[in-house]
Design a protein around this motif. Structure first.
Motif, mmCIF file in Angstrom:
data_model
loop_
_atom_site.group_PDB
_atom_site.id
_atom_site.type_symbol
_atom_site.label_atom_id
_atom_site.label_comp_id
_atom_site.label_asym_id
_atom_site.label_seq_id
_atom_site.Cartn_x
_atom_site.Cartn_y
_atom_site.Cartn_z
ATOM 1 N N GLY A 49 0.834 -1.191 0.000
ATOM 2 C CA GLY A 49 0.000 0.000 0.000
ATOM 3 C C GLY A 49 0.869 1.241 0.000
ATOM 4 O O GLY A 49 2.089 1.163 0.157
ATOM 5 N N ASP A 50 0.246 2.372 -0.184
ATOM 6 C CA ASP A 50 0.976 3.641 -0.245
ATOM 7 C C ASP A 50 1.233 4.157 1.171
ATOM 8 O O ASP A 50 0.307 4.533 1.885
ATOM 9 N N LEU A 51 2.504 4.230 1.554
ATOM 10 C CA LEU A 51 2.860 4.653 2.902
ATOM 11 C C LEU A 51 3.493 6.040 2.969
ATOM 12 O O LEU A 51 3.699 6.571 4.052
ATOM 13 N N ASN A 52 3.838 6.612 1.824
ATOM 14 C CA ASN A 52 4.453 7.940 1.833
ATOM 15 C C ASN A 52 3.745 8.928 0.909
ATOM 16 O O ASN A 52 4.317 9.936 0.485
ATOM 17 N N ASN A 53 2.481 8.607 0.600
ATOM 18 C CA ASN A 53 1.600 9.537 -0.122
ATOM 19 C C ASN A 53 2.144 9.947 -1.488
ATOM 20 O O ASN A 53 2.043 11.107 -1.890
ATOM 21 N N MET A 130 -1.285 -7.068 9.458
ATOM 22 C CA MET A 130 -1.069 -5.639 9.288
ATOM 23 C C MET A 130 -2.072 -5.052 8.295
ATOM 24 O O MET A 130 -2.615 -5.758 7.441
ATOM 25 N N LEU A 131 -2.304 -3.747 8.402
ATOM 26 C CA LEU A 131 -3.146 -3.023 7.466
ATOM 27 C C LEU A 131 -2.458 -1.725 7.072
ATOM 28 O O LEU A 131 -1.633 -1.198 7.826
ATOM 29 N N ILE A 132 -2.799 -1.216 5.900
ATOM 30 C CA ILE A 132 -2.373 0.121 5.483
ATOM 31 C C ILE A 132 -3.625 0.911 5.152
ATOM 32 O O ILE A 132 -4.399 0.521 4.270
ATOM 33 N N GLU A 133 -3.846 1.998 5.892
ATOM 34 C CA GLU A 133 -5.015 2.851 5.702
ATOM 35 C C GLU A 133 -4.598 4.314 5.796
ATOM 36 O O GLU A 133 -3.911 4.698 6.754
#
Length: 237
Positions: A49-53, A130-133
């Motif tokens: 997932g996108d962690l640094n926008n 884990m999740l990415i939100e």
């Protein structure tokens, strides 16, 4: 002479076995997950997932060593600095991508924060997926026996560091359903406590909110592991 040689090799073997466990340095980059995993380690959880926008899919991994070893771990009573446990070490690894087709590049390797398989009590391994939100990495753990606990931590990449922006500590009784949910917002500096009962439907009997007097945000470097931060007297996270 044979006795001396046997004694010498026994001393050498004991010395080698007594050496403290050394974590590997993970690869700085790689094109695939397989290329990022050291020998004798395996992936037990992963999330993309996108962690640094930047609208590019990043990667978070939890790795586990193949056998138990002696580890010095922080203990959550705010008095005992370290305890020695025999368990399988774990690593949290976070990789960014600069382009969709580019290589994964190591941003963070944390050898301490992830709870081990023996740290969940009667419920077994405490690690939850884990999740990415909203560009945040959510780490979750659960354990206990009759009284059970759930811990959730949301870390966000801010100012080139991973800062804890939200967390909650839920405790509940598996029989009666009695529960206490502490929710922390470290950006807005508020603490909400919800009491009630759990069952087929959640019943919130009372909600109490108060300000948090936190001067600086915790990061992976300043937060040893779950249960070791005493936010207030007898209030551990």
């Amino acid at each position: 002479m044979k006795l001396k040689l046997t004694f010498f090799f026994l001393i050498c073997y004991t010395s080698i076995r007594a050496q403290p466990f050394v974590f590997p340095q993970l690869p700085d980059q790689g094109k695939s997950v397989a290329a990022l995993v050291p020998k004798n380690w395996k992936v037990i959880d992963s999330i993309s997932g996108d962690l640094n926008n930047d609208n590019i899919q990043d990667l978070a991994l939890v790795l586990e060593f193949y056998r138990p070893v002696k580890e010095n771990r922080a203990y959550g009573d705010n008095e005992t600095e370290l305890i020695t446990e025999v368990q399988k070490p774990r690593i949290l690894a976070i990789y960014f991508k600069r382009s969709a087709g580019g290589a994964f590049r190591l941003v963070t390797q944390n050898n301490n924060f992830m709870l081990r398989s023996e740290e969940g009590g009667a419920m077994g391994d405490p690690l939850r997926p884990m999740l990415i939100e909203k560009n945040q990495l959510l780490l979750s753990f659960e354990g206990g026996a009759n009284w059970r606990w759930k811990l959730n931590y949301s870390f966000k990449y801010l100012d080139k560091d991973w800062q804890l922006v939200r967390a909650n500590n839920l405790a509940y009784h598996s029989g009666s359903g009695e529960m206490n949910d502490k929710q922390y917002d470290f950006i807005n500096k508020t603490r909400k406590v919800i009491t009630g009962s759990m069952g087929d439907s959640l019943v919130k009997d009372n909600i109490f909110e108060q300000p948090l007097t936190i001067k600086t945000l915790r990061t992976f470097n300043s937060f040893k592991k779950p249960w070791t931060w005493e936010i207030a007297p007898d209030d551990f996270l």
